[in-house]
Enzyme design. Structure first.
Site, PDB file in Angstrom:
ATOM      1  N   THR A 108       0.820  -1.220   0.000  1.00 13.83           N
ATOM      2  CA  THR A 108       0.000   0.000   0.000  1.00 13.83           C
ATOM      3  C   THR A 108       0.854   1.271   0.000  1.00 13.83           C
ATOM      4  O   THR A 108       0.318   2.348  -0.193  1.00 13.83           O
ATOM      5  CB  THR A 108      -0.935   0.030   1.224  1.00 13.83           C
ATOM      6  OG1 THR A 108      -0.131  -0.085   2.397  1.00 13.83           O
ATOM      7  CG2 THR A 108      -1.935  -1.122   1.173  1.00 13.83           C
ATOM      8  N   THR A 111       4.202   3.862  -1.122  1.00 14.75           N
ATOM      9  CA  THR A 111       4.592   4.496  -2.381  1.00 14.75           C
ATOM     10  C   THR A 111       5.347   3.537  -3.295  1.00 14.75           C
ATOM     11  O   THR A 111       5.024   3.399  -4.477  1.00 14.75           O
ATOM     12  CB  THR A 111       5.502   5.706  -2.094  1.00 14.75           C
ATOM     13  OG1 THR A 111       4.810   6.565  -1.185  1.00 14.75           O
ATOM     14  CG2 THR A 111       5.798   6.469  -3.363  1.00 14.75           C
ATOM     15  N   VAL A 112       6.355   2.871  -2.748  1.00 11.66           N
ATOM     16  CA  VAL A 112       7.141   1.958  -3.579  1.00 11.66           C
ATOM     17  C   VAL A 112       6.295   0.745  -3.957  1.00 11.66           C
ATOM     18  O   VAL A 112       6.336   0.275  -5.094  1.00 11.66           O
ATOM     19  CB  VAL A 112       8.433   1.546  -2.845  1.00 11.66           C
ATOM     20  CG1 VAL A 112       9.222   0.537  -3.671  1.00 11.66           C
ATOM     21  CG2 VAL A 112       9.289   2.775  -2.560  1.00 11.66           C
ATOM     22  N   SER A 114       0.503  -3.880   6.396  1.00 10.01           N
ATOM     23  CA  SER A 114       0.410  -3.916   7.852  1.00 10.01           C
ATOM     24  C   SER A 114      -0.886  -4.610   8.272  1.00 10.01           C
ATOM     25  O   SER A 114      -1.812  -4.790   7.482  1.00 10.01           O
ATOM     26  CB  SER A 114       0.411  -2.488   8.392  1.00 10.01           C
ATOM     27  OG  SER A 114      -0.768  -1.838   7.982  1.00 10.01           O
ATOM     28  N   SER A 169      -4.202  -3.119   7.302  1.00  9.27           N
ATOM     29  CA  SER A 169      -4.739  -3.308   5.949  1.00  9.27           C
ATOM     30  C   SER A 169      -5.138  -4.757   5.688  1.00  9.27           C
ATOM     31  O   SER A 169      -5.962  -5.021   4.813  1.00  9.27           O
ATOM     32  CB  SER A 169      -3.682  -2.897   4.914  1.00  9.27           C
ATOM     33  OG  SER A 169      -3.389  -1.527   5.034  1.00  9.27           O
ATOM     34  N   LEU A 222       8.957  -2.319   1.824  1.00  7.51           N
ATOM     35  CA  LEU A 222       8.710  -2.044   3.247  1.00  7.51           C
ATOM     36  C   LEU A 222       9.553  -0.878   3.749  1.00  7.51           C
ATOM     37  O   LEU A 222      10.662  -0.639   3.264  1.00  7.51           O
ATOM     38  CB  LEU A 222       9.033  -3.292   4.075  1.00  7.51           C
ATOM     39  CG  LEU A 222       8.094  -4.488   3.884  1.00  7.51           C
ATOM     40  CD1 LEU A 222       8.689  -5.738   4.537  1.00  7.51           C
ATOM     41  CD2 LEU A 222       6.710  -4.183   4.462  1.00  7.51           C
ATOM     42  N   ASP A 223       9.026  -0.202   4.764  1.00  8.38           N
ATOM     43  CA  ASP A 223       9.811   0.823   5.440  1.00  8.38           C
ATOM     44  C   ASP A 223      10.926   0.177   6.244  1.00  8.38           C
ATOM     45  O   ASP A 223      10.785  -0.949   6.735  1.00  8.38           O
ATOM     46  CB  ASP A 223       8.904   1.614   6.398  1.00  8.38           C
ATOM     47  CG  ASP A 223       8.067   2.620   5.657  1.00  8.38           C
ATOM     48  OD1 ASP A 223       8.410   2.976   4.524  1.00  8.38           O
ATOM     49  OD2 ASP A 223       7.038   3.051   6.215  1.00  8.38           O
ATOM     50  N   CYS A 234      18.030   5.650  -4.100  1.00  8.99           N
ATOM     51  CA  CYS A 234      17.675   6.249  -5.383  1.00  8.99           C
ATOM     52  C   CYS A 234      18.741   7.220  -5.895  1.00  8.99           C
ATOM     53  O   CYS A 234      19.010   7.277  -7.098  1.00  8.99           O
ATOM     54  CB  CYS A 234      16.325   6.941  -5.300  1.00  8.99           C
ATOM     55  SG  CYS A 234      16.101   7.997  -3.860  1.00  8.99           S
ATOM     56  N   HIS A 267      15.582  12.649  -9.792  1.00 11.69           N
ATOM     57  CA  HIS A 267      16.695  13.245  -9.060  1.00 11.69           C
ATOM     58  C   HIS A 267      17.713  13.784 -10.065  1.00 11.69           C
ATOM     59  O   HIS A 267      18.175  13.064 -10.952  1.00 11.69           O
ATOM     60  CB  HIS A 267      17.395  12.192  -8.197  1.00 11.69           C
ATOM     61  CG  HIS A 267      16.605  11.748  -7.000  1.00 11.69           C
ATOM     62  ND1 HIS A 267      15.407  12.312  -6.629  1.00 11.69           N
ATOM     63  CD2 HIS A 267      16.869  10.792  -6.060  1.00 11.69           C
ATOM     64  CE1 HIS A 267      14.961  11.724  -5.531  1.00 11.69           C
ATOM     65  NE2 HIS A 267      15.818  10.797  -5.174  1.00 11.69           N
ATOM     66  N   ASN A 292      13.781   8.584  -9.766  1.00 11.03           N
ATOM     67  CA  ASN A 292      13.990   7.954  -8.461  1.00 11.03           C
ATOM     68  C   ASN A 292      12.976   6.873  -8.125  1.00 11.03           C
ATOM     69  O   ASN A 292      13.279   5.971  -7.358  1.00 11.03           O
ATOM     70  CB  ASN A 292      13.971   9.013  -7.359  1.00 11.03           C
ATOM     71  CG  ASN A 292      12.712   9.842  -7.382  1.00 11.03           C
ATOM     72  OD1 ASN A 292      12.468  10.557  -8.372  1.00 11.03           O
ATOM     73  ND2 ASN A 292      11.906   9.772  -6.361  1.00 11.03           N
TER      74      ASN A 292
END
EC number: 1.2.1.11
Lengths: 372, 372, 372, 372
Positions: free
Chosen positions: B19, B21-22, B44, B47, B91-92, B160, B262, B349
């Site tokens: 869910t 951004t990446v 997570s 969700s 994942l973060d 990135c 970038h 990026n």
């Protein structure tokens, strides 16, 4: 040097290119000046004869000052400015050369923001927070003019991106001796390109990694400003272009979607080994004071260089208006793995980078007795 | 090396952090992939159990692909992904470490965009346009795992901003031998910080001259990627960090108000004297091709490096989507007065700088036979 | 009506104003068209004689199509376009009038994006998703020309902001009968002003609440488009300007810092009491289909109006490229406390708001047999 | 009414939510106030005990005022504020309700920027340039409190977008009698959402046509502010919500990429027929003066409403700082084809739209004798 106190005096000034971006900024700044009083406005033939408020498309965030609202705009001819002791030029480079020369020949003191005379070997290129000593060339400029002049001269300030970086570089050389090399990457505000300047389609959500002629200006002007004046056997003075300690400068210039304030990432290498530490650099930058402030120029910033401690400063939006943009901000002083030290500089391109520097130069000229 | 053709195959893949951004970008790219088929989505606990279209705040400019709209999101536990041959992790960093390790231990092939394992001496850090040869470490990673693994491994792609610069640096080293030093100033897009990421109040009409941890990542990752693999007397392989020819890198990282892409200003010094000319550099960059393209990876760009001739390119808004952002753009190749050569790099990026590189790495893994 | 299938045919087209913003978009779109083939390019005398890639400052995000790269640009004179069956005009209003008239007199079919002929009582002003029935005026336009024409005609599309709003208004009138009044506030993208167009200093961190002539255009064009054609006792046809059911329109136009996509807040009052509910309006908008799609125009969007259910859509950055910008997005359909119903419209100003509409009009002309 | 002159007095004030966006603005404004002196700062438990300069992430363009740099932040409990005569609340709505009520019960005069008490039938909702007469409700608020109060009360200012529009609406009603209906479309700055507020990915190159709860607030608050106070047979006062002349308001709220300054397009219909002309409206707006100015509030703007004559003003970047953002700008007054008159309003959302209004309300309270 005998210092000339301007207090209580009223010095009449003219503004050339009064309807343009730099001209508008001159007018905004001069409207509240303690002794410079706007007396004449010059612009193109299209504007001449109109009241200033009719001739201008005013783009400043403060209203048009009352003193100029109804002032009639003149063509940029010396005869309309003969009562002025000082003339500020915000003219475009296309016309600045001839007009400024004519004004000088009419014995007027011209403080120009244009690039035309910056490379002239007789014209000082002065960043007032750095090289006020280059006023020493004015006498020779007058003497070698044809015909020789008594009062007239031209003095230029530097390109906005040069001004930002040259202040901390001067501070470093003063504290630690000559620099050997310097790599600079700029992120320059759109106001640096004047109005209409950068089309919005080119810069919203974008970077333009090129500004015509800018890198050459930075690499060249820096040497003239940081260099000294030498006297030949014939008694003639010349700018030495930092030649006693060759300094290599490499600039990469970018336009970014910021309205005001040029941000520059700078890495330097010192001649002296070992080089100073980041903490020594921070202290030297914070301690640097300009002649302009020491001599009491009313437009000089108290903090020539404000050194930020926060990790993420300076930022143009937050820091460009500190001290009305008359000083320079530096932050993120740290070691560079390739050269010695790197840091971030922020300078307000329309204040210290343009009009404020011209006004400071004129204040210095008054104090040093060059304005009669 | 026996090449494994994936044509006609269908390889089931999972997406962790689906869910975010990446993760959204992974899903957009995978929806049209010739052989990877999205089979499971992880996010997570909040969700989990929801249809993807209900769980996600979709921020891509293309609609949610049909294949995932009604797919039920799972928690990021290996048991829900056992039918997948490949797992992509968006994942973060806060959670990626434990989850990715658990997936590896469950014999899954994990292609991670997170930073957690990048410095792990057994985990390849692969920019697929550069160092596909680092796949050679996978065998040892499996063998030294506790317990040893047959199929599972973790492979990461780079940060990135590292990805952008390392591609032309690799091309230069291939053509002209080792580099000695490199100074980089980045102007990084807001999408690099994920969502919600950078508050608008911090970046509209502004530059933030600092991105936490970014400069260290660039200075470190570049050495691992551009370096080789050496084998000790004990038969153990290790990444040599470019140590045979020490390379000094200095990065200054800035956040700018650009959505995607970038831009980086780069100056390099070659070991070889005299250094190549700008024209030689231009030709070497344009001629550089990646293994990923040569081996037929469907997501590899035809032009690994597109070299611009116009004075003012590359620009993020105009050039970031060329080849769907899978290549790198270079422009303004010219001499540097301090080092040897300077130029501008642009890399998308969120494409080559993130999800596209992970997918390319997985394509390489399939072709090289690491996916069973 | 006999429908003319273009399949398998190749129809040669010309583009006037080929180097401008709209011209570039025409070229990008036509490069992939199933039967229109670019055959001639026209621009100012300054560009004439040059290869297109040399004459243009290309500002699209996709590269210059190969078919035109080396095509030699001509002056905008009919003699260079005689082999074309269709001419698309992206000319500026300053020159469009004379040139387009000359092309018509040379028996060319001109599809213009300029405003010059929009108010001409013989020239259809067609938004292809709305009033394809206005093609009926072409016969009379030819007949009354001096000299009378066999093939030549001029047909215009609407202003970009008009196009956005007139599609849902047409859908509402079709479903619920005449509207009585409509208040519109636009937030228009900078690309609507062409290039160089809006100076960045005017629009970064800013709104300009005025676009010269725009409000009048919206208030006037809407009536011509939504109105019908009546026939007088003398057999002459005229546009009725919606006069059978007077419709009052009030527009407020603003320029905003968005690159592409005009967003418009619209409130409407229906003649019919009670008015339809928001849900009925939503359904009517979603169900609306255009003749252009029904007749098989290849550039027509499948969803003429896409109705968003999320509270915060449509948004220009996320939704402007849906269906390549050929349709219109509507969201936030809800009751208005002053009129009846209010909603938000988004239309891609450079696609359906400009070049795409011209191309669709030409496709309709082919299908309806107006192109020989 | 006996007026109370504050000159020469020093009135101690506290700021709640001192580290937030509104709190920072309170502190910036109060630092230069002629008689309010910051005496205590309140924030969350996380900040309590720290020096203010350590607790805050300062986001103002002026430096942290010296008076608060070392001031120790307290928790938001009345016991730490008992020496204050006035407490300004910039608290978030999540916590403002309980804390403000507790402060009132501790006999403190609370001027709140939060929404929690705006709909309370005993709490005045005062836009100081409009309805200072609503102070009349304070006595009853104290009397009906449990326990009844002698000094404590809560007074709120309006939502930032309401404040902008209600000033010219009040001027129009004063000059021309009741309004019948009003359609408003807002273009609201990101600073209206606080910090971190709007993610940059949502707003760069974008419009978000929705702000949660905002339209309802505008439609409701306007009635309370523009309405009067009526007294029932039981002697109890109540806000009449403009019910004697029902006024229908319809708002559409949009977030735009502007940092500061809400722009609003407004159309109004007057009860009186014929309605006033645009010129009459212009004159009435320019002539409108507030009680706050008439009574000598030091923070009141000289020009309550500045009426622009230029076609393209007001613009947020150019006009938001006029009079330090304490007044309202109106431009483009013209006829509306659907209602009667339309115009553009600009109000600085963080000055008159927030902190400045609270301070003005406190100044009015002092002058009117409500602060002991």
């Amino acid at each position: 040097m005998t210092l000339h106190n301007a207090e209580g005096r009223e010095i009449k000034v003219g503004v050339l290119g009064a309807t343009g971006t730099v001209g508008q900024r001159f007018i905004s700044l001069l409207a509240g000046h303690p002794y410079f009083v706007i007396h004449a406005l010059g612009a193109s033939a299209r504007s001449a004869g109109k009241a200033y408020s009719q001739a201008v498309v005013w783009k400043q965030t403060s209203p048009i000052p009352h003193i100029v609202r109804e002032m009639v705009v003149q063509e940029c001819k010396p005869e309309f400015f003969l009562e002025c002791s000082v003339v500020f030029s915000g003219l475009d480079a296309e016309v600045a050369g001839d007009i400024e020369a004519a004004f000088r020949n009419a014995e007027l003191a011209v403080f120009s923001n244009a690039k035309n005379f910056r490379r002239d070997p007789l014209v000082p290129l002065i960043v007032p927070l750095v090289n006020g000593n280059h006023f020493a060339m004015i006498h020779q400029q007058r003497a070698l003019n044809n015909p020789p002049l008594k009062k007239g001269f031209i003095l230029t300030n530097a390109n906005c991106s040069t001004t930002g970086v040259v202040v901390p570089l001067a501070a470093l050389e003063k504290a630690f001796g000559p620099l050997e090399s310097c790599i600079i990457t700029t992120m320059q505000a759109i106001s640096g390109a004047g109005y209409p300047g950068v089309p919005s389609l080119d810069i919203v959500d974008n970077i333009v990694p090129y500004i015509s002629g800018e890198e050459e200006k930075m690499e060249w002007e820096t040497l003239k400003i940081l260099g000294g004046i030498t006297e030949g056997d014939d008694g003639l003075k010349s700018f030495d272009m930092h030649s006693r300690h060759p300094l290599r400068i490499s600039a990469s210039c970018n336009r970014v979607p910021v309205i005001e304030g040029h941000t520059e990432c700078v890495s330097v290498r010192f001649a002296r080994r070992p080089p100073p530490s980041p903490q020594q650099v921070r202290e030297a930058l914070a301690a640097y004071t300009s002649d302009a402030y020491a001599l009491g120029c009313p437009s000089a910033p108290r903090h020539t260089i404000f050194v930020h401690e926060e990790a993420d400063r300076p930022q143009p939006r937050l820091d460009r208006d500190y001290q009305k943009g008359s000083g320079v901000s530096v932050g993120r002083v740290r070691q560079c793995r390739v050269l010695d030290i790197k840091f971030v500089v922020l300078a307000n391109n329309v204040a210290i980078g343009a009009a404020t520097s011209s006004i400071l130069n004129a204040e210095l000229a008054v104090i040093k007795g060059h304005i009669n």
